[in-house]
Scaffold this motif. Structure first.
Motif, PDB file in Angstrom:
ATOM      1  N   GLY A 162       1.743  -3.628  -5.723  1.00 41.50           N
ATOM      2  CA  GLY A 162       1.131  -2.082  -4.809  1.00 41.50           C
ATOM      3  C   GLY A 162       1.187  -0.890  -4.958  1.00 41.50           C
ATOM      4  O   GLY A 162       0.550  -0.208  -4.739  1.00 41.50           O
ATOM      5  N   ASP A 194      -3.041  -7.082  -4.272  1.00 44.75           N
ATOM      6  CA  ASP A 194      -2.705  -6.007  -3.874  1.00 44.75           C
ATOM      7  C   ASP A 194      -3.527  -5.420  -3.595  1.00 44.75           C
ATOM      8  O   ASP A 194      -4.097  -4.452  -5.040  1.00 44.75           O
ATOM      9  N   THR A 223      -2.358  -7.225   1.706  1.00 44.01           N
ATOM     10  CA  THR A 223      -1.387  -8.430   0.718  1.00 44.01           C
ATOM     11  C   THR A 223      -1.260  -9.415   1.430  1.00 44.01           C
ATOM     12  O   THR A 223      -1.239  -9.129   2.104  1.00 44.01           O
ATOM     13  N   SER A 259       0.696 -12.739   0.490  1.00 41.30           N
ATOM     14  CA  SER A 259       1.854 -13.674  -0.702  1.00 41.30           C
ATOM     15  C   SER A 259       1.228 -15.272  -0.551  1.00 41.30           C
ATOM     16  O   SER A 259       1.572 -15.556   1.103  1.00 41.30           O
ATOM     17  N   GLU A 288       2.440  -0.738  -1.268  1.00 44.55           N
ATOM     18  CA  GLU A 288       3.300  -1.312  -1.308  1.00 44.55           C
ATOM     19  C   GLU A 288       4.856  -1.667  -0.589  1.00 44.55           C
ATOM     20  O   GLU A 288       5.031  -2.924  -1.140  1.00 44.55           O
ATOM     21  N   ASN A 327       3.000  -5.374   0.236  1.00 43.88           N
ATOM     22  CA  ASN A 327       3.665  -6.282  -0.622  1.00 43.88           C
ATOM     23  C   ASN A 327       4.802  -6.915  -0.411  1.00 43.88           C
ATOM     24  O   ASN A 327       5.282  -8.241  -0.586  1.00 43.88           O
ATOM     25  N   THR A 336       5.960 -10.568   1.005  1.00 39.06           N
ATOM     26  CA  THR A 336       6.918 -11.733  -0.078  1.00 39.06           C
ATOM     27  C   THR A 336       8.191 -11.596   0.834  1.00 39.06           C
ATOM     28  O   THR A 336       9.017 -13.134   0.841  1.00 39.06           O
TER      29      THR A 336
END
Length: 340
Positions: A184, A209, A247, A249, A289, A292, A296
């Motif tokens: 990211g 990402d 993003t 996950s 970033e 991401n 997560t």
């Protein structure tokens, strides 16, 4: 002399040539889309940019690849000469001076670790690999083995010295890594680089990402597909992303089923047990970033804590799909076009 009279007095073959030249100029003025795929940072990068001509597009894609390679050689814990590898090699021994860029990235990662009470932890890189998500795992590891696997994990043992620009891992055996932030971060940096070079539109996709900006040559926004976690080859929906990052996950590609329960390949750094309860978390916002890290973290936090955490992130929106198939959307989520 009038414009029409001037044209009427030109030879017919010259008019034909003039028409061809004007047509060629019109075509050359059209923006072109160029795409390239490459493997970097242990994953796949899809680079799409809109430029004035093919030569400019290809040269800028080369520059993007050079930038990703530069970042990889700074922060990859798999490359023995990277600054992060040097930090890991000196765990329990001494602080290591790093570039300001690396220091600031580590600082942001530690801040996220604190905000999530360790659901996100860059020292997770030191976790013993006791879980397998290739279909071969049919029973849980022993509780003793699970507890032992996190003996070198703990963001609170990472010491940053702003005055000297150093990172120190207090305990021997510790490691830090940017597997949940690095791609990211790289897409953000590449976007900034291209915008500075005059590229007004594109997508940088680092293993899911994505950083996007501008529009397609036809004037439409970029269309981003959201995977259906229960049918990974199909899309749940498509979103027209005006500008920003996205993003996802999830546990739909790598997971283990033990006693009928699905366990994600995303491990909780606090307990060393796989995350469960959520099938996928997609986060939209201005920064890949952060998207991401947020997605997560949300997978580890679980439904209720994830919703509370994500709702506190100003400027970000989300789509959560639970293991039971329940869809949870933030109030500020843009319109999703369902795919039949």
């Amino acid at each position: 002399m009038s414009y029409r009279l001037f044209l009427s007095q030109l030879p017919s073959n010259f008019l034909t040539l003039l028409f061809v030249l004007c047509t060629a100029l019109q075509i050359s003025a059209q923006d072109v889309v160029r795409k390239r795929t490459t493997m970097l940072m242990g994953g796949r990068f899809d680079i799409t940019i809109v430029a004035a001509d093919s030569l400019q597009a290809e040269r800028n894609i080369d520059i993007v690849i050079e930038e990703i390679d530069r970042i990889e050689h700074l922060i990859s814990d798999w490359k023995p000469t990277s600054q992060i590898s040097l930090v890991n090699q000196n765990a329990g021994i001494k602080p290591v001076k790093v570039d300001q860029e690396v220091f600031e990235l580590t600082k942001r990662a530690l801040q996220l670790s604190k905000e999530t009470a360790g659901a996100f932890d860059i020292s997770f890189a030191a976790l013993d690999k006791i879980w397998k998500f290739d279909g071969s795992m049919t029973e849980m590891p022993s509780e003793e083995r699970i507890k032992r696997s996190i003996r070198n994990v703990g963001y609170d043992k990472i010491i940053l010295d702003s005055a000297n620009g150093t990172i120190f891992l207090k305990q021997a055996g510790m490691k830090i890594g940017f597997g949940a932030l690095g791609e990211g971060y790289a897409t953000n940096k590449c976007q900034e680089l291209l915008i500075a070079r005059g590229i007004k539109s594109g997508i940088i996709n680092g293993s899911g990402d994505m950083s996007t900006w501008g529009k397609q040559p036809n004037g439409e926004h970029w269309s981003i597909g959201i995977t259906n976690p229960f049918k990974p080859n199909d899309l749940y929906g498509v979103i027209a992303l005006k500008e920003g990052a996205v993003t996802t996950s999830g546990s739909y590609e790598k997971f283990a089923i033990i006693d009928g329960k699905r366990y994600s390949h995303i491990i909780n750094p606090v307990t060393a047990y796989p995350a469960s309860g959520l099938c996928s978390v997609t986060v939209f916002g201005p920064n890949a970033e952060f998207c991401n890290g947020f997605s997560t973290s949300a997978m580890v936090l679980g439904k209720d804590k994830a919703i509370d955490f994500l709702n506190r992130q100003s400027g970000y929106s989300y789509l959560i799909i639970t293991d039971s198939g329940k869809i949870i959307k933030s109030k500020n989520l843009m319109k999703i076009k369902k795919v039949k």
